[in-house]
Motif scaffolding. Sequence first.
Motif, PDB file in Angstrom:
ATOM      1  N   LEU A 274       6.005   7.587  -6.377  1.00  0.00           N
ATOM      2  CA  LEU A 274       5.701   8.929  -6.888  1.00  0.00           C
ATOM      3  C   LEU A 274       6.595   9.998  -6.271  1.00  0.00           C
ATOM      4  O   LEU A 274       6.774  11.071  -6.848  1.00  0.00           O
ATOM      5  N   GLU A 275       7.173   9.711  -5.106  1.00  0.00           N
ATOM      6  CA  GLU A 275       8.124  10.648  -4.508  1.00  0.00           C
ATOM      7  C   GLU A 275       9.361  10.811  -5.389  1.00  0.00           C
ATOM      8  O   GLU A 275       9.909  11.908  -5.503  1.00  0.00           O
TER       9      GLU A 275
ATOM     10  N   SER B 195       0.809  -1.219   0.000  1.00  0.00           N
ATOM     11  CA  SER B 195       0.000   0.000   0.000  1.00  0.00           C
ATOM     12  C   SER B 195       0.842   1.268   0.000  1.00  0.00           C
ATOM     13  O   SER B 195       0.413   2.300  -0.515  1.00  0.00           O
ATOM     14  N   ASN B 196       2.040   1.208   0.577  1.00  0.00           N
ATOM     15  CA  ASN B 196       2.865   2.415   0.624  1.00  0.00           C
ATOM     16  C   ASN B 196       3.864   2.494  -0.529  1.00  0.00           C
ATOM     17  O   ASN B 196       4.580   3.482  -0.674  1.00  0.00           O
ATOM     18  N   THR B 197       3.919   1.449  -1.357  1.00  0.00           N
ATOM     19  CA  THR B 197       4.876   1.445  -2.467  1.00  0.00           C
ATOM     20  C   THR B 197       4.633   2.589  -3.426  1.00  0.00           C
ATOM     21  O   THR B 197       5.571   3.245  -3.888  1.00  0.00           O
ATOM     22  N   ILE B 198       3.369   2.841  -3.753  1.00  0.00           N
ATOM     23  CA  ILE B 198       3.062   3.849  -4.769  1.00  0.00           C
ATOM     24  C   ILE B 198       3.442   5.243  -4.289  1.00  0.00           C
ATOM     25  O   ILE B 198       3.864   6.093  -5.085  1.00  0.00           O
ATOM     26  N   ASP B 199       3.310   5.516  -2.984  1.00  0.00           N
ATOM     27  CA  ASP B 199       3.705   6.829  -2.454  1.00  0.00           C
ATOM     28  C   ASP B 199       5.210   7.036  -2.633  1.00  0.00           C
ATOM     29  O   ASP B 199       5.655   8.116  -3.055  1.00  0.00           O
ATOM     30  N   LEU B 200       5.982   6.008  -2.319  1.00  0.00           N
ATOM     31  CA  LEU B 200       7.434   6.096  -2.490  1.00  0.00           C
ATOM     32  C   LEU B 200       7.795   6.217  -3.968  1.00  0.00           C
ATOM     33  O   LEU B 200       8.716   6.962  -4.337  1.00  0.00           O
TER      34      LEU B 200
ATOM     35  N   ILE C 220       2.530  12.292 -11.698  1.00  0.00           N
ATOM     36  CA  ILE C 220       1.280  12.652 -11.019  1.00  0.00           C
ATOM     37  C   ILE C 220       0.277  13.285 -11.983  1.00  0.00           C
ATOM     38  O   ILE C 220      -0.926  13.001 -11.932  1.00  0.00           O
TER      39      ILE C 220
END
Length: 317
Positions: free
Chosen positions: A182-183, A175-180, A189
């Motif tokens: 896109l960082e 679940s947190n992979t996509i946030d990292l 985006i």
Amino acid sequence: ISNKIYQKIYVDYLSHIIMNQYLNIRIILSKDDYNPTHITRTIVQNKYNLLNFGVQHSSFNYPFIIPENTYTYFDNYYIVGKNFINLWKPYWTVNKHFIPVGAKRSHLFLKENICEDKRLIFTEKYKNKICILILIGSLTSVYTPSWLYKRKFENIHKLLNINENIQLILRPRTSNTIDLFLEIMPHLIEFIESGRISIEYEDYETQELTSFVNILVAEDSSELVLESIFLDDILILSYAQRYPFINLLKGIMMKDFDELYSTIRNFVDNHKYPEFNKSNIKFIKNNYVMANKESSWYRISKDLDKNLLLLDDSNKI
């Protein structure tokens, strides 16, 4: 060898000895062939006339590329297909028995195991789109540092230029992979906001998504390639990210973004599967997998039942 390594081996050995003082586990089944602790586990299990069985990780690669899978020692080693024994020779030869069972989730691609309601929802959501599913692995692993991902994926949005109906679907591992993700690639985006790139994590299983799309782009020599190999209506590709290009996956593994782009463009423009891709898929079907009409876990369960009966009989003697 340093004393610390000897100490680690001995601690593993003692922990299994202690466990067997309190528990009598007739067969231990694990998927930790990359972890050397399974070797001492087999030794201790056998000391008490018990068994240790292992389930193969993908390992669809050459031994010199993933040496952590080189040395395995199980009573029964459940492998994906018969030719893995030759691929990993001589390193796997100390295992007592090899049991080919197929790829672990390949049965989930059978039509009867795919939710038809989800298929209809997906089809409506991506109506008239040419869907490309791209697997996004962990960005926190030592094997996939962020700089490597940036180098491999910074131009991924250019696939949208192939055709106005292209839809990129990102499937993150966690679940947190996509946030990292896109960082390190904030330029993607705007394409997510416009709808040309979408993220699918909660609504579909990976096997469902793979069955619904037109093109799959897996990671390296991911087992997803082997699991989906019997799908005849999608283009199956992988993208060399952590490991170098290997001839074993020639026609399937794309060594760089330029090759990935040109292969997908030719497929979309010509409505035809590349011949080099089809021939290698046929080779893999015949050598490295088993038919997916039966679940690999069903095959494993049958073998476990047989061995439990043999242990019962031996204990009666």
